[in-house]
Design a protein around this motif. Structure first.
Motif, PDB file in Angstrom:
ATOM      1  N   ILE A 127       0.849  -1.203   0.000  1.00 30.21           N
ATOM      2  CA  ILE A 127       0.000   0.000   0.000  1.00 30.21           C
ATOM      3  C   ILE A 127       0.880   1.247   0.000  1.00 30.21           C
ATOM      4  O   ILE A 127       0.617   2.209  -0.723  1.00 30.21           O
ATOM      5  N   GLN A 128       1.941   1.240   0.805  1.00 32.92           N
ATOM      6  CA  GLN A 128       2.862   2.377   0.837  1.00 32.92           C
ATOM      7  C   GLN A 128       3.531   2.569  -0.525  1.00 32.92           C
ATOM      8  O   GLN A 128       3.721   3.705  -0.973  1.00 32.92           O
ATOM      9  N   LEU A 129       3.871   1.490  -1.198  1.00 33.98           N
ATOM     10  CA  LEU A 129       4.483   1.591  -2.523  1.00 33.98           C
ATOM     11  C   LEU A 129       3.502   2.174  -3.539  1.00 33.98           C
ATOM     12  O   LEU A 129       3.871   3.038  -4.344  1.00 33.98           O
ATOM     13  N   LYS A 130       2.263   1.727  -3.489  1.00 36.41           N
ATOM     14  CA  LYS A 130       1.251   2.264  -4.406  1.00 36.41           C
ATOM     15  C   LYS A 130       1.066   3.757  -4.158  1.00 36.41           C
ATOM     16  O   LYS A 130       0.932   4.539  -5.089  1.00 36.41           O
ATOM     17  N   ARG A 131       1.020   4.136  -2.878  1.00 41.40           N
ATOM     18  CA  ARG A 131       0.892   5.560  -2.547  1.00 41.40           C
ATOM     19  C   ARG A 131       2.106   6.350  -3.023  1.00 41.40           C
ATOM     20  O   ARG A 131       1.986   7.477  -3.464  1.00 41.40           O
ATOM     21  N   TYR A 132       3.286   5.750  -2.901  1.00 41.11           N
ATOM     22  CA  TYR A 132       4.508   6.425  -3.333  1.00 41.11           C
ATOM     23  C   TYR A 132       4.435   6.762  -4.821  1.00 41.11           C
ATOM     24  O   TYR A 132       4.712   7.884  -5.226  1.00 41.11           O
ATOM     25  N   PHE A 133       4.063   5.776  -5.614  1.00 39.34           N
ATOM     26  CA  PHE A 133       4.057   5.978  -7.059  1.00 39.34           C
ATOM     27  C   PHE A 133       2.856   6.777  -7.561  1.00 39.34           C
ATOM     28  O   PHE A 133       2.865   7.248  -8.692  1.00 39.34           O
ATOM     29  N   SER A 134       1.819   6.937  -6.736  1.00 40.34           N
ATOM     30  CA  SER A 134       0.660   7.715  -7.178  1.00 40.34           C
ATOM     31  C   SER A 134       0.378   8.898  -6.251  1.00 40.34           C
ATOM     32  O   SER A 134      -0.736   9.415  -6.219  1.00 40.34           O
ATOM     33  N   LYS A 135       1.398   9.319  -5.515  1.00 38.45           N
ATOM     34  CA  LYS A 135       1.257  10.388  -4.523  1.00 38.45           C
ATOM     35  C   LYS A 135       0.629  11.644  -5.094  1.00 38.45           C
ATOM     36  O   LYS A 135      -0.350  12.165  -4.548  1.00 38.45           O
ATOM     37  N   ASP A 136       1.162  12.161  -6.184  1.00 41.27           N
ATOM     38  CA  ASP A 136       0.675  13.429  -6.727  1.00 41.27           C
ATOM     39  C   ASP A 136      -0.795  13.344  -7.138  1.00 41.27           C
ATOM     40  O   ASP A 136      -1.580  14.253  -6.864  1.00 41.27           O
ATOM     41  N   LYS A 137      -1.152  12.249  -7.756  1.00 42.62           N
ATOM     42  CA  LYS A 137      -2.529  12.053  -8.211  1.00 42.62           C
ATOM     43  C   LYS A 137      -3.485  11.965  -7.014  1.00 42.62           C
ATOM     44  O   LYS A 137      -4.547  12.593  -7.012  1.00 42.62           O
ATOM     45  N   ILE A 138      -3.095  11.192  -6.006  1.00 42.07           N
ATOM     46  CA  ILE A 138      -3.946  11.016  -4.826  1.00 42.07           C
ATOM     47  C   ILE A 138      -4.077  12.334  -4.057  1.00 42.07           C
ATOM     48  O   ILE A 138      -5.180  12.722  -3.656  1.00 42.07           O
ATOM     49  N   ILE A 139      -2.963  13.032  -3.867  1.00 39.86           N
ATOM     50  CA  ILE A 139      -3.010  14.293  -3.114  1.00 39.86           C
ATOM     51  C   ILE A 139      -3.833  15.333  -3.862  1.00 39.86           C
ATOM     52  O   ILE A 139      -4.602  16.072  -3.254  1.00 39.86           O
ATOM     53  N   LYS A 140      -3.724  15.389  -5.189  1.00 35.24           N
ATOM     54  CA  LYS A 140      -4.543  16.318  -5.959  1.00 35.24           C
ATOM     55  C   LYS A 140      -6.022  16.012  -5.748  1.00 35.24           C
ATOM     56  O   LYS A 140      -6.833  16.905  -5.515  1.00 35.24           O
ATOM     57  N   SER A 141      -6.376  14.735  -5.792  1.00 33.54           N
ATOM     58  CA  SER A 141      -7.766  14.324  -5.580  1.00 33.54           C
ATOM     59  C   SER A 141      -8.243  14.701  -4.174  1.00 33.54           C
ATOM     60  O   SER A 141      -9.352  15.209  -3.997  1.00 33.54           O
ATOM     61  N   LEU A 142      -7.392  14.470  -3.172  1.00 38.48           N
ATOM     62  CA  LEU A 142      -7.765  14.810  -1.801  1.00 38.48           C
ATOM     63  C   LEU A 142      -7.875  16.324  -1.597  1.00 38.48           C
ATOM     64  O   LEU A 142      -8.745  16.801  -0.869  1.00 38.48           O
ATOM     65  N   LYS A 143      -7.010  17.094  -2.269  1.00 38.90           N
ATOM     66  CA  LYS A 143      -7.098  18.556  -2.163  1.00 38.90           C
ATOM     67  C   LYS A 143      -8.355  19.080  -2.859  1.00 38.90           C
ATOM     68  O   LYS A 143      -8.969  20.038  -2.389  1.00 38.90           O
ATOM     69  N   ASP A 144      -8.752  18.441  -3.953  1.00 36.06           N
ATOM     70  CA  ASP A 144     -10.020  18.802  -4.595  1.00 36.06           C
ATOM     71  C   ASP A 144     -11.186  18.523  -3.643  1.00 36.06           C
ATOM     72  O   ASP A 144     -12.133  19.310  -3.556  1.00 36.06           O
ATOM     73  N   LYS A 145     -11.108  17.402  -2.938  1.00 36.29           N
ATOM     74  CA  LYS A 145     -12.133  17.059  -1.955  1.00 36.29           C
ATOM     75  C   LYS A 145     -12.166  18.099  -0.832  1.00 36.29           C
ATOM     76  O   LYS A 145     -13.247  18.528  -0.406  1.00 36.29           O
ATOM     77  N   LEU A 146     -10.983  18.531  -0.367  1.00 34.57           N
ATOM     78  CA  LEU A 146     -10.915  19.572   0.666  1.00 34.57           C
ATOM     79  C   LEU A 146     -11.561  20.870   0.194  1.00 34.57           C
ATOM     80  O   LEU A 146     -12.293  21.514   0.947  1.00 34.57           O
ATOM     81  N   PHE A 147     -11.286  21.251  -1.046  1.00 35.49           N
ATOM     82  CA  PHE A 147     -11.871  22.467  -1.612  1.00 35.49           C
ATOM     83  C   PHE A 147     -13.398  22.373  -1.595  1.00 35.49           C
ATOM     84  O   PHE A 147     -14.082  23.315  -1.191  1.00 35.49           O
ATOM     85  N   LEU A 148     -13.932  21.231  -2.015  1.00 39.84           N
ATOM     86  CA  LEU A 148     -15.373  21.031  -2.039  1.00 39.84           C
ATOM     87  C   LEU A 148     -15.962  21.048  -0.620  1.00 39.84           C
ATOM     88  O   LEU A 148     -16.994  21.684  -0.373  1.00 39.84           O
ATOM     89  N   LEU A 149     -15.290  20.379   0.310  1.00 37.86           N
ATOM     90  CA  LEU A 149     -15.756  20.382   1.700  1.00 37.86           C
ATOM     91  C   LEU A 149     -15.746  21.791   2.286  1.00 37.86           C
ATOM     92  O   LEU A 149     -16.688  22.189   2.977  1.00 37.86           O
ATOM     93  N   ASP A 150     -14.684  22.562   2.023  1.00 40.96           N
ATOM     94  CA  ASP A 150     -14.624  23.945   2.504  1.00 40.96           C
ATOM     95  C   ASP A 150     -15.775  24.768   1.947  1.00 40.96           C
ATOM     96  O   ASP A 150     -16.394  25.565   2.664  1.00 40.96           O
ATOM     97  N   LYS A 151     -16.068  24.572   0.677  1.00 44.30           N
ATOM     98  CA  LYS A 151     -17.169  25.291   0.033  1.00 44.30           C
ATOM     99  C   LYS A 151     -18.506  24.923   0.690  1.00 44.30           C
ATOM    100  O   LYS A 151     -19.329  25.803   0.975  1.00 44.30           O
ATOM    101  N   GLN A 152     -18.711  23.644   0.951  1.00 48.09           N
ATOM    102  CA  GLN A 152     -19.946  23.202   1.593  1.00 48.09           C
ATOM    103  C   GLN A 152     -20.057  23.724   3.026  1.00 48.09           C
ATOM    104  O   GLN A 152     -21.140  24.148   3.453  1.00 48.09           O
ATOM    105  N   ILE A 153     -18.960  23.716   3.747  1.00 52.27           N
ATOM    106  CA  ILE A 153     -18.959  24.224   5.129  1.00 52.27           C
ATOM    107  C   ILE A 153     -19.292  25.708   5.132  1.00 52.27           C
ATOM    108  O   ILE A 153     -20.104  26.174   5.948  1.00 52.27           O
ATOM    109  N   ARG A 154     -18.671  26.470   4.224  1.00 54.87           N
ATOM    110  CA  ARG A 154     -18.970  27.913   4.141  1.00 54.87           C
ATOM    111  C   ARG A 154     -20.439  28.156   3.800  1.00 54.87           C
ATOM    112  O   ARG A 154     -21.066  29.057   4.355  1.00 54.87           O
TER     113      ARG A 154
END
Length: 173
Positions: free
Chosen positions: A11-38
């Motif tokens: 799992i750590q290896l998969k995360r290592y090789f797809s870190k940028d993609k996963i973090i971008k997806s999670l940051k998009d999720k954060l943006f949406l959550l912030d918008k909903q909270i506001r």
């Protein structure tokens, strides 16, 4: 090496090789959550609450409110909707915190794995990239690297073990 450690390292290896993609997806999720909270917060601040009219048909005679707690239907509905919005906002804030925790864990895993993988070169490095970055199966990897499937499995097992041992020993030998 036990199966649980092997799977955790994979799992750590998969995360290592797809870190940028996963973090971008999670940051998009954060943006949406912030918008909903506001949005929920703004509704609460502006008292933007709509209620359904009472289900009884209105009568035109004078009525006296009878309620055991002294609250009207409208007051109860406004309180119910407001409490629901507060609950939703709290859930969104908790989800936001969990997402931030996921990002933190991915970055920790990335740094740990990065140190272990940096020293791996050649065919071994290519095997890791094909398996965990591109998601190829053992048969496909074997065809590319001119190895049999058992050889691919054996090399993969050894590499994952070395990476898992990295933390304990401090280096891959």
């Amino acid at each position: 090496m036990d199966k649980e450690l092997f799977e955790r390292t994979e799992i750590q290896l998969k995360r290592y090789f797809s870190k940028d993609k996963i973090i971008k997806s999670l940051k998009d999720k954060l943006f949406l959550l912030d918008k909903q909270i506001r949005s929920i917060d703004e509704d609460l601040r502006k008292c933007n609450v709509s209620i359904e009219p009472e289900s009884k048909s209105p009568s035109f005679e004078e009525r006296v409110q009878t309620s055991s707690d002294g609250m009207s239907y409208a007051e109860k509905e406004i309180l119910r909707v407001t409490e629901y919005k507060i609950k939703r906002m709290t859930e969104k804030q908790m989800e936001r915190e969990k997402t931030l925790e996921q990002i933190d864990q991915i970055e920790i895993d990335y740094n740990f794995i990065k140190d272990a993988i940096e020293v791996i070169q050649g065919q071994a490095r290519q095997l890791l990239e094909l398996k965990y970055k591109k998601g190829f199966g053992e048969q496909q990897i074997g065809n590319i690297l001119h190895l049999t499937q058992p050889q691919v499995n054996k090399k993969k097992w050894r590499l994952v073990k070395k990476i898992a041992d990295w933390d304990q020993w401090g280096k891959i030998s």
